[in-house]
Design a protein around this motif. Structure first.
Motif, PDB file in Angstrom:
ATOM      1  N   GLY A   2       0.863  -1.288   0.158  1.00  0.00           N
ATOM      2  CA  GLY A   2       0.032  -0.060   0.069  1.00  0.00           C
ATOM      3  C   GLY A   2       0.801   1.373  -0.077  1.00  0.00           C
ATOM      4  N   GLU A  32       1.680   1.919  -3.543  1.00  0.00           N
ATOM      5  CA  GLU A  32       0.412   2.229  -4.270  1.00  0.00           C
ATOM      6  C   GLU A  32       0.139   3.739  -3.893  1.00  0.00           C
ATOM      7  OE1 GLU A  32      -1.756  -1.485  -2.428  1.00  0.00           O
ATOM      8  OE2 GLU A  32      -2.510  -1.793  -4.611  1.00  0.00           O
ATOM      9  N   GLU A  88       2.364  -8.125  -1.594  1.00  0.00           N
ATOM     10  CA  GLU A  88       1.155  -8.663  -1.225  1.00  0.00           C
ATOM     11  C   GLU A  88       1.072 -10.105  -1.371  1.00  0.00           C
ATOM     12  OE1 GLU A  88       1.533  -5.702  -2.522  1.00  0.00           O
ATOM     13  OE2 GLU A  88       0.159  -4.025  -1.960  1.00  0.00           O
ATOM     14  N   ARG A  93       9.434 -13.044  12.500  1.00  0.00           N
ATOM     15  CA  ARG A  93       9.892 -12.017  13.301  1.00  0.00           C
ATOM     16  C   ARG A  93       9.563 -12.588  15.021  1.00  0.00           C
ATOM     17  NH1 ARG A  93       8.762 -10.927   8.626  1.00  0.00           N
ATOM     18  NH2 ARG A  93       9.745  -9.237   7.763  1.00  0.00           N
TER      19      ARG A  93
HETATM   20  C1  LIG Z   1     -15.572 -10.076   2.018  1.00  0.00           C
HETATM   21  C2  LIG Z   1     -14.274  -9.231   2.439  1.00  0.00           C
HETATM   22  C3  LIG Z   1     -13.555  -8.287   1.469  1.00  0.00           C
HETATM   23  C4  LIG Z   1     -12.711  -7.516   1.760  1.00  0.00           C
HETATM   24  C5  LIG Z   1     -11.845  -6.906   1.019  1.00  0.00           C
HETATM   25  C6  LIG Z   1     -10.872  -6.105   1.797  1.00  0.00           C
HETATM   26  C7  LIG Z   1     -10.170  -5.105   1.241  1.00  0.00           C
HETATM   27  C8  LIG Z   1      -8.899  -4.343   1.919  1.00  0.00           C
HETATM   28  C9  LIG Z   1      -8.501  -3.368   0.868  1.00  0.00           C
HETATM   29  C10 LIG Z   1      -7.067  -3.331   1.231  1.00  0.00           C
HETATM   30  C11 LIG Z   1      -6.277  -2.870   0.260  1.00  0.00           C
HETATM   31  C12 LIG Z   1      -5.048  -3.595  -0.068  1.00  0.00           C
HETATM   32  C13 LIG Z   1      -3.656  -2.569   0.370  1.00  0.00           C
HETATM   33  C14 LIG Z   1      -2.537  -3.006   0.244  1.00  0.00           C
HETATM   34  O1  LIG Z   1      -2.502  -3.649  -1.311  1.00  0.00           O
HETATM   35  C15 LIG Z   1      -2.525  -4.594   0.994  1.00  0.00           C
HETATM   36  C16 LIG Z   1      -0.950  -4.176   1.600  1.00  0.00           C
HETATM   37  O2  LIG Z   1      -0.342  -3.207   1.428  1.00  0.00           O
HETATM   38  S1  LIG Z   1      -0.437  -5.524   2.667  1.00  0.00           S
HETATM   39  C17 LIG Z   1       1.181  -4.980   3.035  1.00  0.00           C
HETATM   40  C18 LIG Z   1       2.274  -4.977   2.239  1.00  0.00           C
HETATM   41  N1  LIG Z   1       3.374  -4.715   2.881  1.00  0.00           N
HETATM   42  C19 LIG Z   1       4.263  -5.568   3.197  1.00  0.00           C
HETATM   43  O3  LIG Z   1       4.188  -6.630   2.942  1.00  0.00           O
HETATM   44  C20 LIG Z   1       5.680  -5.120   3.836  1.00  0.00           C
HETATM   45  C21 LIG Z   1       5.893  -5.910   5.054  1.00  0.00           C
HETATM   46  N2  LIG Z   1       6.963  -5.355   5.793  1.00  0.00           N
HETATM   47  C22 LIG Z   1       8.432  -5.755   5.445  1.00  0.00           C
HETATM   48  O4  LIG Z   1       8.643  -6.520   4.504  1.00  0.00           O
HETATM   49  C23 LIG Z   1       9.182  -5.041   6.335  1.00  0.00           C
HETATM   50  O5  LIG Z   1       8.857  -5.029   7.555  1.00  0.00           O
HETATM   51  C24 LIG Z   1       9.769  -3.840   6.059  1.00  0.00           C
HETATM   52  C25 LIG Z   1       9.117  -2.835   5.492  1.00  0.00           C
HETATM   53  C26 LIG Z   1      10.920  -4.298   4.421  1.00  0.00           C
HETATM   54  C27 LIG Z   1      11.121  -3.451   7.104  1.00  0.00           C
HETATM   55  O6  LIG Z   1      11.959  -4.288   7.350  1.00  0.00           O
HETATM   56  P1  LIG Z   1      12.682  -4.532   8.408  1.00  0.00           P
HETATM   57  O7  LIG Z   1      13.308  -3.247   8.851  1.00  0.00           O
HETATM   58  O8  LIG Z   1      13.524  -5.647   8.361  1.00  0.00           O
HETATM   59  O9  LIG Z   1      11.800  -4.723  10.019  1.00  0.00           O
HETATM   60  P2  LIG Z   1      10.678  -5.745  10.239  1.00  0.00           P
HETATM   61  O10 LIG Z   1      10.468  -6.653   9.116  1.00  0.00           O
HETATM   62  O11 LIG Z   1      11.593  -6.568  11.175  1.00  0.00           O
HETATM   63  O12 LIG Z   1       9.496  -4.954  10.796  1.00  0.00           O
HETATM   64  C28 LIG Z   1       9.574  -4.028  11.753  1.00  0.00           C
HETATM   65  C29 LIG Z   1       8.170  -4.133  12.526  1.00  0.00           C
HETATM   66  O13 LIG Z   1       7.622  -3.851  11.621  1.00  0.00           O
HETATM   67  C30 LIG Z   1       6.254  -4.507  11.535  1.00  0.00           C
HETATM   68  N3  LIG Z   1       5.486  -4.298  10.271  1.00  0.00           N
HETATM   69  C31 LIG Z   1       6.395  -4.343   9.113  1.00  0.00           C
HETATM   70  N4  LIG Z   1       5.502  -3.936   8.075  1.00  0.00           N
HETATM   71  C32 LIG Z   1       4.182  -3.896   8.797  1.00  0.00           C
HETATM   72  C33 LIG Z   1       2.932  -3.839   8.142  1.00  0.00           C
HETATM   73  N5  LIG Z   1       2.738  -3.514   6.803  1.00  0.00           N
HETATM   74  N6  LIG Z   1       2.021  -3.774   8.819  1.00  0.00           N
HETATM   75  C34 LIG Z   1       2.226  -4.060  10.254  1.00  0.00           C
HETATM   76  N7  LIG Z   1       3.339  -4.285  10.927  1.00  0.00           N
HETATM   77  C35 LIG Z   1       4.397  -4.265  10.188  1.00  0.00           C
HETATM   78  C36 LIG Z   1       6.928  -5.760  12.124  1.00  0.00           C
HETATM   79  O14 LIG Z   1       6.046  -6.880  12.310  1.00  0.00           O
HETATM   80  C37 LIG Z   1       7.974  -5.818  12.946  1.00  0.00           C
HETATM   81  O15 LIG Z   1       7.113  -5.376  14.069  1.00  0.00           O
HETATM   82  P3  LIG Z   1       7.575  -6.636  15.138  1.00  0.00           P
HETATM   83  O16 LIG Z   1       7.265  -7.891  14.854  1.00  0.00           O
HETATM   84  O17 LIG Z   1       9.126  -6.580  15.586  1.00  0.00           O
HETATM   85  O18 LIG Z   1       6.701  -6.145  16.528  1.00  0.00           O
END
Ligand SMILES: CCCCCCCCCCCCC[C@H](O)CC(=O)SCCNC(=O)CCNC(=O)[C@H](O)C(C)(C)COP(=O)(O)OP(=O)(O)OC[C@H]1O[C@@H](n2cnc3c(N)ncnc32)[C@H](O)[C@@H]1OP(=O)(O)O
Length: 721
Positions: free
Chosen positions: A102, A105, A125, A277
């Motif tokens: 997102g 996006e 995603e 994690r």
């Molecule tokens: C009938 C039902 C219909 C329902 C329809 C619903 C529609 C909903 C519409 C939604 C729209 C969609 C939007 C979008 O397309 C969806 C998304 O964006 S999904 C998320 C995509 N992002 C990711 O996958 C990134 C994930 N994160 C990472 O890869 C890494 O964290 C990083 C950003 C590269 C950073 O890496 P690092 O520096 O190594 O750090 P960590 O990985 O250790 O993370 C630190 C800490 O942050 C927490 N965290 C990371 N990303 C997220 C996140 N996106 N959300 C929440 N938390 C996140 C991670 O867990 C760590 O926390 P800790 O575990 O240490 O407490």
């Protein structure tokens, strides 16, 4: 959560503030809607910059909000991004750190994107069982073309700013302060027409043979997905972008997302994200923990023994930038290893684009060469006598305080530790072959291991790009301990009427990269045979009479031993559970010989072959493994179910979209797993591994809590021991 200010006179600066990764939680979305509105309605503001605090643009939607639909409050992402794109003032995304999911996006809804040279971007995603459903699947192909968008969206890979610039995904790369560069840029484009900057108005760049391209990609994705549904939905969404007007494409994106969003696969993959994690926050039964135990820096490391594993470990260490002393006492192996390590390093440098790490390694044929290193990893032949000798020598040669690690996969780490002057400085580092490629590292501590050493090794694993899991010492540690009952059941099923192909097909349809018999052919049947011989389990010709299939009072299958007696060691001999064109070939074909071999075996033992269903294969192999997983938890060998699941996903080819064995048990329903184990245990009283473990019974008795609540029950069980 979102800060707004006016800078350089006419630029509205919106800063996302939501640690740790500025994820787009409801309150952040609120903040963006409000501050964009503020900027657009302020006549003094001529252009807008969106950035993130602490050097991170945005990690995407808040994955924690996805756990339940009820959590999803606040302004939705899609209209929020549309209103940015529709703005009549230029909006510039200043991407530092990363823009993912997102977050990217959101940046694609902006009119311009400026990224720091060290930033990364991607739409990951798919790795969470989803697709980029805030317009990402529709805007990205319109911006960078269908083939590049398919590659990014179906794999979820992160790309560098340089690659993003080349693809046209970002407009500029900044080497210094990205926000300053973006503000300067925003000033320069103020007042300019935005017609050509709104990506949703673009047509996808034309692709010749569009149908053939999509068919080809779909076929490849189906093969690699191993049953995962998100990659397929990603291809369908991009196809909609390529063939439909934007609004219809958005509708298709929404429909596909609705199917994925509530799927078990999305739950499993998101569980894996957090589990990975969780395991980084290790703890030991002594109470030592990741946040209270501090390691110390390692400057120089050594590897003892340059066979296959030692070579891979040397490469993995050198690639971290450490100085490495590589020791091999046998002349022939020494010469071969130098060449092999050099080739591996060259291939690695080519793949990663990083500089060669040759200069980091010094080779020696003497153990004396490790006198001044900070940490040693022993990787000699898997033989207790030999390893003990090496540890005694290391203890004498190394400077006091040197950490000593063993790469054993089967032997007792405590016994090795007891050979040294400082047993508290000994742990297992169980790498998986090929050690420079495979992501998993089991860090095996004993009752005396110092938390400082565990901290050092966990950190070193991270530097090597591994997913490190700290586990207690027991036979087979976690991974191989749980693999044994799984393999045993596969052998017993052969005796009862199955074939290697039937069992492997069931396991591969479940999602394993390879079935149990293909894995056995790959790793070599002789490896287990040697261990069983040492344990006194092997009888010539498999033994005869009733006792032939019983050892120590429990059921035993001598089938593997009989195969080895015939020289069928697997791929290396061109014959194993399958046949191969030639020794070393990988293309497994069913072997008609196996049919007569099994028939003759069954006749000899008075066994009548019966039809074995895929369901029975899965239940017996997987539930036996899961049952052992519960024992591992009960014994305190793994700190929690997440540790087991991550070991299986990263080291044993367990399909990630099924979340790991313990998560899978939770998805199936613990009461069902218990009932099926009871059923099979009753039918096979000589198979104690099918007897349901008491922790499983207790979890069911406690109402089968979700997997993230098991630790509480385990704590109670353990406190009663
Ligand atoms: C009938 C039902 C219909 C329902 C329809 C619903 C529609 C909903 C519409 C939604 C729209 C969609 C939007 C979008 O397309 C969806 C998304 O964006 S999904 C998320 C995509 N992002 C990711 O996958 C990134 C994930 N994160 C990472 O890869 C890494 O964290 C990083 C950003 C590269 C950073 O890496 P690092 O520096 O190594 O750090 P960590 O990985 O250790 O993370 C630190 C800490 O942050 C927490 N965290 C990371 N990303 C997220 C996140 N996106 N959300 C929440 N938390 C996140 C991670 O867990 C760590 O926390 P800790 O575990 O240490 O407490």
């Amino acid at each position: 959560m979102t800060q707004y200010s006016r800078v350089s006179g006419s630029v509205g600066l919106i800063t996302l503030k939501n640690p740790p990764v500025n994820q787009l939680s409801a309150v952040v979305r609120h903040g963006i809607v409000d501050t964009v509105q503020k900027a657009l309605s302020d006549p003094k503001v001529k252009s807008v910059v969106i950035c993130g605090q602490n050097g991170m643009f945005c990690g995407g939607a808040d994955i924690k909000e996805f756990q339940t639909l009820a959590n999803m409050r606040g302004p939705p992402l899609i209209p929020m991004i549309h209103s940015i794109e529709a703005a009549d003032k230029p909006v510039v995304a200043a991407i530092e750190g990363g823009a993912f999911g997102g977050g990217l996006e959101l940046a694609l809804g902006c009119h311009y994107r400026i990224a720091h040279s060290k930033a990364k971007v991607g739409l990951p995603e798919v790795t969470l069982g989803l697709l980029p459903a805030a317009g990402g699947s529709q805007r990205l192909p319109r911006l960078i073309g269908v083939p590049a968008a398919l590659s990014l969206i179906t794999t979820g890979r992160h790309i560098t700013a340089a690659e993003a610039l080349q693809l046209g995904l970002v407009d500029q790369v900044a080497d210094h302060n990205t926000v300053d560069a973006a503000v300067k840029f925003a000033l320069s484009v103020a007042g300019q027409s935005l017609d050509a900057r709104r990506i949703s108005n673009f047509q996808c760049p034309p692709v010749p043979n569009m149908d053939a391209l999509f068919e080809d990609v779909m076929q490849k994705v189906r093969t690699t997905a191993r049953g995962a549904i998100a990659p397929i939905a990603c291809v369908q969404a991009v196809r909609a972008a390529a063939t439909l007007p934007y609004t219809q494409g958005m509708q298709r994106e929404k429909e596909l997302m609705a199917t994925l969003f509530t799927s078990g696969q999305a739950r499993a993959l998101q569980y894996c994200f957090f589990a990975q994690r969780v395991v980084g926050r290790w703890s030991m039964p002594s109470g030592a923990r990741w946040d209270t135990s501090k390691g110390r820096p390692i400057h120089k490391a050594a590897v003892i023994g340059l066979g296959t594993m030692g070579r891979g470990i040397t490469v993995a260490l050198a690639q971290t930038g450490l100085s490495v002393v590589a020791v091999e006492t046998q002349e022939k192996q020494f010469m071969e290893a130098k060449k092999a390590v050099s080739n591996m390093l060259e291939r690695g440098a080519k793949r990663s684009g990083k500089p060669l790490a040759h200069g980091k390694i010094t080779y020696s044929q003497s153990l004396q060469a490790v006198a001044d290193v900070d940490l040693v990893i022993e990787a000699v032949f898997e033989d207790m006598g030999l390893k003990k000798k090496v540890f005694q020598q290391l203890s004498a040669v190394c400077k006091p305080g040197t950490f000593l690690c063993t790469n054993t996969s089967t032997l007792d780490v405590d016994e090795l530790a007891s050979q040294t002057h400082q047993p508290e400085l000994v742990v297992g580092m169980h790498f998986f072959a090929p050690a420079h490629i495979m992501k998993l590292l089991e860090v095996v501590y004993g009752p005396r291991s110092s938390p400082e050493l565990v901290a050092v090794v966990m950190e070193l694993g991270k530097k090597m790009g591994k997913v490190s899991v700290a586990v207690g010492n027991c036979r087979g540690f976690v991974g191989n301990r749980m693999l044994k009952p799984y393999r045993d059941q596969a052998y017993f099923l052969l005796e009862e009427g199955a074939t290697p192909q039937l069992i492997d097909q069931a396991l591969e349809e479940f999602g394993f990269a390879m079935g149990a018999f293909k894995v056995s052919d790959l790793s070599g049947l002789d490896v287990g045979w040697k261990v069983r011989k040492e344990e006194g389990l092997v009888q010539p010709g498999g033994g005869s009479g009733k006792s032939a299939r019983i050892r120590n009072g429990v059921r035993y299958s001598p089938l593997g031993d009989l195969m080895c007696e015939q020289g069928r060691f697997g791929q290396k001999t061109g014959r194993g559970w399958y046949q191969y064109d030639k020794p070393g070939s990988r293309d497994a074909r069913p072997d008609p010989w196996m049919h007569s071999f099994l028939e003759e075996y069954r006749a000899r033992h008075g066994l009548v072959a019966r039809r074995i269903s895929n369901q029975e294969v899965l239940e017996r192999c997987l539930y036996a493994m899961i049952n052992e997983g519960f024992r591992v938890l009960e014994d305190g060998i793994a700190a929690g179910p997440e540790d087991i699941d991550i070991i299986y996903v990263f080291g044993y080819g367990w399909p990630r979209h099924r979340g790991g064995p313990m998560f899978y048990a939770n998805m199936v329903g613990l009461e069902i797993v218990l009932e099926r184990l009871e059923h099979y245990a009753q039918a096979n009283p000589d198979m104690p591994t099918l007897q349901p473990c008491s922790l499983l019974r207790k979890l069911v008795a406690s109402g089968s809590p979700p997997v993230n609540k098991w630790k509480e029950v385990i704590k109670n069980v353990r406190s009663q021991l």
